[in-house]
Design an enzyme around this catalytic site. Structure first.
Site, PDB file in Angstrom:
ATOM      1  N   TYR A 196      -8.181 -11.735  77.256  1.00  0.00           N
ATOM      2  CA  TYR A 196      -8.336 -13.171  77.033  1.00  0.00           C
ATOM      3  C   TYR A 196      -7.496 -13.591  75.830  1.00  0.00           C
ATOM      4  CZ  TYR A 196     -12.453 -11.834  74.070  1.00  0.00           C
ATOM      5  OH  TYR A 196     -13.319 -11.282  73.156  1.00  0.00           O
ATOM      6  N   CYS A 197      -7.070 -14.860  75.856  1.00  0.00           N
ATOM      7  CA  CYS A 197      -6.154 -15.412  74.858  1.00  0.00           C
ATOM      8  C   CYS A 197      -4.954 -14.490  74.632  1.00  0.00           C
ATOM      9  CB  CYS A 197      -6.877 -15.685  73.538  1.00  0.00           C
ATOM     10  SG  CYS A 197      -5.987 -16.846  72.457  1.00  0.00           S
ATOM     11  N   PRO A 198      -4.215 -14.159  75.718  1.00  0.00           N
ATOM     12  CA  PRO A 198      -3.104 -13.225  75.577  1.00  0.00           C
ATOM     13  C   PRO A 198      -1.942 -13.826  74.795  1.00  0.00           C
ATOM     14  CG  PRO A 198      -3.086 -14.212  77.761  1.00  0.00           C
ATOM     15  CD  PRO A 198      -4.351 -14.680  77.083  1.00  0.00           C
TER      16      PRO A 198
END
Length: 284
Positions: free
Chosen positions: A151-153
């Site tokens: 997540y939130c790469p």
């Protein structure tokens, strides 16, 4: 620019630990207040009325959403899911995507004046260098590159052998720079990622969207305890951060906020409340 070691050594640093504080300027210490206080500090550091500041913060049961997340087509359904899980949702004042916080996730803001001529890339790399130094007794395998399925790469996902344990973001306010990082210390990163995965599944469903939202694979995320086979606590890593700055030859200033920062904080907090009006009803 100066090298990374010069930027975090031989200076006066104000060290603020808000990880256990209940209030900031008599306001509940939640993620809304955290982003507002970082903006206030970045302003005063940029104005050179406050020294370089390191701030530690922890928020339990919180999902921090990026601005693109606020445009998910079925956001209300996703927020209801988060509410049912007992999580509080916040839309932060910058880009990026959803990040899940709890009592085992440590957040650190390194707040610098802009006169170091740090590019955005330099700011990210400075924090990357700091984390490598912080954990050099445990590993020399920390890498920075985008971890697909996390997540939130982003380009400055921090990982070991392809498993992400931390993510870096930046916020620039006038002449101040806040380089922020979350670090999964303990607990199950798989469980955290599974919640975010379900949030996106429920909030997006099968709609085609202009923004690309991540297809999350929980197995690519882990805590430092899982990766290092240790039992560190947030408090232990906080102490290690403080000691690292001392070891670098810094003088740590008293944990004191300025009256000027309170004035800026009040304005920034009001802006955060306005940004979050649409989701306020879904918070427990």
């Amino acid at each position: 620019m100066k090298n990374n070691n010069q930027l975090i050594s031989k200076s006066t640093i104000r060290f603020i630990d808000h990880s256990n504080d209940k209030l900031i300027f008599n306001v509940p210490n939640n993620a809304l207040a955290s982003f507002a206080i970082d903006d206030a500090i970045a302003t005063t550091v940029g104005e050179k009325v406050a020294p370089v500041t390191v701030r530690i913060w922890v928020h339990d049961q919180t999902i921090v959403l990026g601005i693109p997340d606020s445009r998910l087509p079925y956001l209300e359904r996703g927020l209801q899911y988060i509410n049912d899980k007992g999580y509080h949702a916040v839309i932060r004042n910058s880009g990026g995507l959803a990040v899940l916080l709890d009592k085992n996730v440590l957040n650190m803001s390194l707040i610098l004046p802009g006169d170091h001529h740090l590019s955005i890339h330099d700011g990210y790399h400075l924090m990357y260098y700091f984390i490598q130094e912080l954990f050099k007794e445990d590993t020399n395998e920390i890498k920075a590159y985008e971890i697909k399925g996390s997540y939130c790469p982003g380009d400055y996902d921090l990982s070991i052998n392809g498993t992400k344990f931390a993510g870096i973001s930046q916020r620039r306010v006038r002449q101040g720079i806040a380089v922020q990082i979350y670090i999964d210390i303990a607990g199950s990163s798989f469980a955290r990622a599974s919640i975010v995965k379900d949030f996106y599944r429920i909030s997006k469903q099968d709609e085609v969207t202009k923004h690309h939202y991540p297809e999350i694979n929980p197995s690519v995320m882990g805590s430092i305890n899982e990766l290092f086979h240790k039992n560190y606590t947030v408090e232990q890593i906080t102490s290690r951060i403080e000691q690292l700055f001392i070891d670098k030859g810094n003088e740590l200033a008293p944990n004191r906020l300025l009256q000027h920062e309170q004035e800026i904080f009040n304005k920034r907090l009001e802006q955060m409340w306005k940004r979050n009006e649409k989701i306020a009803a879904f918070n427990p």
